[in-house]
Design a protein around this motif. Structure first.
Motif, PDB file in Angstrom:
ATOM      1  N   UNK A 173       0.828  -1.203   0.000  1.00  0.00           N
ATOM      2  CA  UNK A 173       0.000   0.000   0.000  1.00  0.00           C
ATOM      3  C   UNK A 173       0.864   1.256   0.000  1.00  0.00           C
ATOM      4  N   UNK A 174       1.998   1.207   0.656  1.00  0.00           N
ATOM      5  CA  UNK A 174       2.868   2.375   0.727  1.00  0.00           C
ATOM      6  C   UNK A 174       3.457   2.702  -0.640  1.00  0.00           C
ATOM      7  N   UNK A 175       3.633   1.699  -1.508  1.00  0.00           N
ATOM      8  CA  UNK A 175       4.206   1.916  -2.817  1.00  0.00           C
ATOM      9  C   UNK A 175       3.171   2.406  -3.821  1.00  0.00           C
ATOM     10  N   UNK A 176       1.877   2.186  -3.556  1.00  0.00           N
ATOM     11  CA  UNK A 176       0.835   2.590  -4.489  1.00  0.00           C
ATOM     12  C   UNK A 176       0.768   4.112  -4.564  1.00  0.00           C
ATOM     13  N   UNK A 177       0.665   4.666  -5.766  1.00  0.00           N
ATOM     14  CA  UNK A 177       0.584   6.120  -5.888  1.00  0.00           C
ATOM     15  C   UNK A 177      -0.752   6.625  -5.346  1.00  0.00           C
ATOM     16  N   UNK A 178      -0.723   7.837  -4.831  1.00  0.00           N
ATOM     17  CA  UNK A 178      -1.932   8.432  -4.302  1.00  0.00           C
ATOM     18  C   UNK A 178      -2.886   8.699  -5.460  1.00  0.00           C
ATOM     19  N   UNK A 179      -4.132   8.264  -5.304  1.00  0.00           N
ATOM     20  CA  UNK A 179      -5.102   8.478  -6.350  1.00  0.00           C
ATOM     21  C   UNK A 179      -5.618   9.913  -6.276  1.00  0.00           C
ATOM     22  N   UNK A 180      -5.632  10.586  -7.391  1.00  0.00           N
ATOM     23  CA  UNK A 180      -6.092  11.977  -7.435  1.00  0.00           C
ATOM     24  C   UNK A 180      -7.611  12.030  -7.294  1.00  0.00           C
ATOM     25  N   UNK A 181      -8.105  13.080  -6.611  1.00  0.00           N
ATOM     26  CA  UNK A 181      -9.540  13.270  -6.438  1.00  0.00           C
ATOM     27  C   UNK A 181      -9.884  14.746  -6.573  1.00  0.00           C
ATOM     28  N   UNK A 182     -11.131  15.000  -6.897  1.00  0.00           N
ATOM     29  CA  UNK A 182     -11.680  16.344  -6.951  1.00  0.00           C
ATOM     30  C   UNK A 182     -13.001  16.350  -6.196  1.00  0.00           C
ATOM     31  N   UNK A 183     -13.248  17.406  -5.432  1.00  0.00           N
ATOM     32  CA  UNK A 183     -14.549  17.591  -4.806  1.00  0.00           C
ATOM     33  C   UNK A 183     -15.214  18.780  -5.484  1.00  0.00           C
ATOM     34  N   UNK A 184     -16.526  18.879  -5.349  1.00  0.00           N
ATOM     35  CA  UNK A 184     -17.252  20.005  -5.937  1.00  0.00           C
ATOM     36  C   UNK A 184     -18.500  20.283  -5.113  1.00  0.00           C
ATOM     37  N   UNK A 185     -18.769  21.584  -4.898  1.00  0.00           N
ATOM     38  CA  UNK A 185     -19.971  21.996  -4.181  1.00  0.00           C
ATOM     39  C   UNK A 185     -20.458  23.305  -4.801  1.00  0.00           C
ATOM     40  N   UNK A 186     -21.741  23.338  -5.167  1.00  0.00           N
ATOM     41  CA  UNK A 186     -22.321  24.559  -5.729  1.00  0.00           C
ATOM     42  C   UNK A 186     -22.687  25.500  -4.595  1.00  0.00           C
ATOM     43  N   UNK A 187     -22.554  26.807  -4.848  1.00  0.00           N
ATOM     44  CA  UNK A 187     -22.879  27.808  -3.821  1.00  0.00           C
ATOM     45  C   UNK A 187     -24.381  27.888  -3.572  1.00  0.00           C
ATOM     46  N   UNK A 188     -25.175  27.378  -4.490  1.00  0.00           N
ATOM     47  CA  UNK A 188     -26.627  27.371  -4.352  1.00  0.00           C
ATOM     48  C   UNK A 188     -27.198  26.186  -5.113  1.00  0.00           C
ATOM     49  N   UNK A 189     -28.414  25.810  -4.770  1.00  0.00           N
ATOM     50  CA  UNK A 189     -29.048  24.692  -5.458  1.00  0.00           C
ATOM     51  C   UNK A 189     -30.007  25.141  -6.536  1.00  0.00           C
ATOM     52  N   UNK A 190     -30.307  26.451  -6.572  1.00  0.00           N
ATOM     53  CA  UNK A 190     -31.286  26.963  -7.522  1.00  0.00           C
ATOM     54  C   UNK A 190     -30.925  28.396  -7.914  1.00  0.00           C
ATOM     55  N   UNK A 191     -30.992  28.700  -9.214  1.00  0.00           N
ATOM     56  CA  UNK A 191     -30.689  30.034  -9.725  1.00  0.00           C
ATOM     57  C   UNK A 191     -31.666  30.395 -10.834  1.00  0.00           C
ATOM     58  N   UNK A 192     -31.758  31.684 -11.147  1.00  0.00           N
ATOM     59  CA  UNK A 192     -32.488  32.136 -12.320  1.00  0.00           C
ATOM     60  C   UNK A 192     -31.587  31.913 -13.536  1.00  0.00           C
ATOM     61  N   UNK A 193     -32.175  31.865 -14.718  1.00  0.00           N
ATOM     62  CA  UNK A 193     -31.392  31.684 -15.938  1.00  0.00           C
ATOM     63  C   UNK A 193     -30.344  32.793 -16.043  1.00  0.00           C
ATOM     64  N   UNK A 194     -29.129  32.420 -16.326  1.00  0.00           N
ATOM     65  CA  UNK A 194     -27.961  33.276 -16.501  1.00  0.00           C
ATOM     66  C   UNK A 194     -27.523  33.999 -15.231  1.00  0.00           C
ATOM     67  N   UNK A 195     -28.045  33.581 -14.080  1.00  0.00           N
ATOM     68  CA  UNK A 195     -27.571  34.139 -12.803  1.00  0.00           C
ATOM     69  C   UNK A 195     -26.267  33.444 -12.422  1.00  0.00           C
ATOM     70  N   UNK A 196     -25.280  34.228 -12.012  1.00  0.00           N
ATOM     71  CA  UNK A 196     -23.976  33.670 -11.671  1.00  0.00           C
ATOM     72  C   UNK A 196     -24.002  32.982 -10.304  1.00  0.00           C
ATOM     73  N   UNK A 197     -23.329  31.840 -10.207  1.00  0.00           N
ATOM     74  CA  UNK A 197     -23.086  31.143  -8.946  1.00  0.00           C
ATOM     75  C   UNK A 197     -21.694  30.552  -9.016  1.00  0.00           C
ATOM     76  N   UNK A 198     -21.255  29.957  -7.938  1.00  0.00           N
ATOM     77  CA  UNK A 198     -19.898  29.388  -7.898  1.00  0.00           C
ATOM     78  C   UNK A 198     -19.932  27.894  -7.625  1.00  0.00           C
ATOM     79  N   UNK A 199     -18.960  27.218  -8.184  1.00  0.00           N
ATOM     80  CA  UNK A 199     -18.672  25.829  -7.817  1.00  0.00           C
ATOM     81  C   UNK A 199     -17.275  25.858  -7.222  1.00  0.00           C
TER      82      UNK A 199
END
Length: 133
Positions: A38-64
């Motif tokens: 296990x120590x020799x195995x390379x660390x597996x890369x990961x990405x997390x993601x979270x939206x700043x909101x669950x609902x927006x108006x069309x073309x309203x800016x939000x962040x991930x």
């Protein structure tokens, strides 16, 4: 002596010699342990993601926002949207910071539930959903 055992023993002996421990180099190991493998195995890369909101108006800016692990700092990450059966890259991308964190601004015009993910460095994040009303 089977081939796997010989290779494991040679690897341990080489590592011990590089580390400068002659005593460890002269002792033959019984077999590689799960911890050593296990120590020799390379660390597996990961990405997390979270939206700043669950609902927006069309073309309203939000962040991930999210973090990356196992990716080089400065790796470009891009927002992808599921359109039918395909994942399409949107013109929204940013480079990860020194700590692996990122935050990208997004605007969506397709009304309904949009499935989004972040892709970069050959890795994709889990899907986040944002409803456009």
């Amino acid at each position: 002596m089977n081939r796997a055992y010989r290779l494991a023993a040679a690897g341990v002996l080489s590592a011990a010699l590089v580390a400068g421990t002659a005593a460890a180099a002269s002792a033959a190991p019984a077999a590689p342990t799960a911890h050593a493998v296990a120590a020799k195995a390379p660390q597996q890369a990961t990405l997390t993601a979270k939206a700043s909101t669950g609902s927006v108006k069309a073309w309203q800016e939000f962040r991930i926002s999210g973090t990356s692990t196992g990716l080089k700092a400065g790796t470009k990450v891009t927002v992808q949207q599921k359109q039918g059966a395909k994942w399409v890259s949107l013109p929204a991308s940013v480079n990860t910071g020194k700590t692996g964190a990122y935050s990208v601004r997004v605007k969506l015009g397709i009304k309904g539930v949009n499935q989004l993910r972040i892709a970069g460095g050959g890795v994709v994040s889990p899907v986040v959903s944002v409803t456009v009303r």
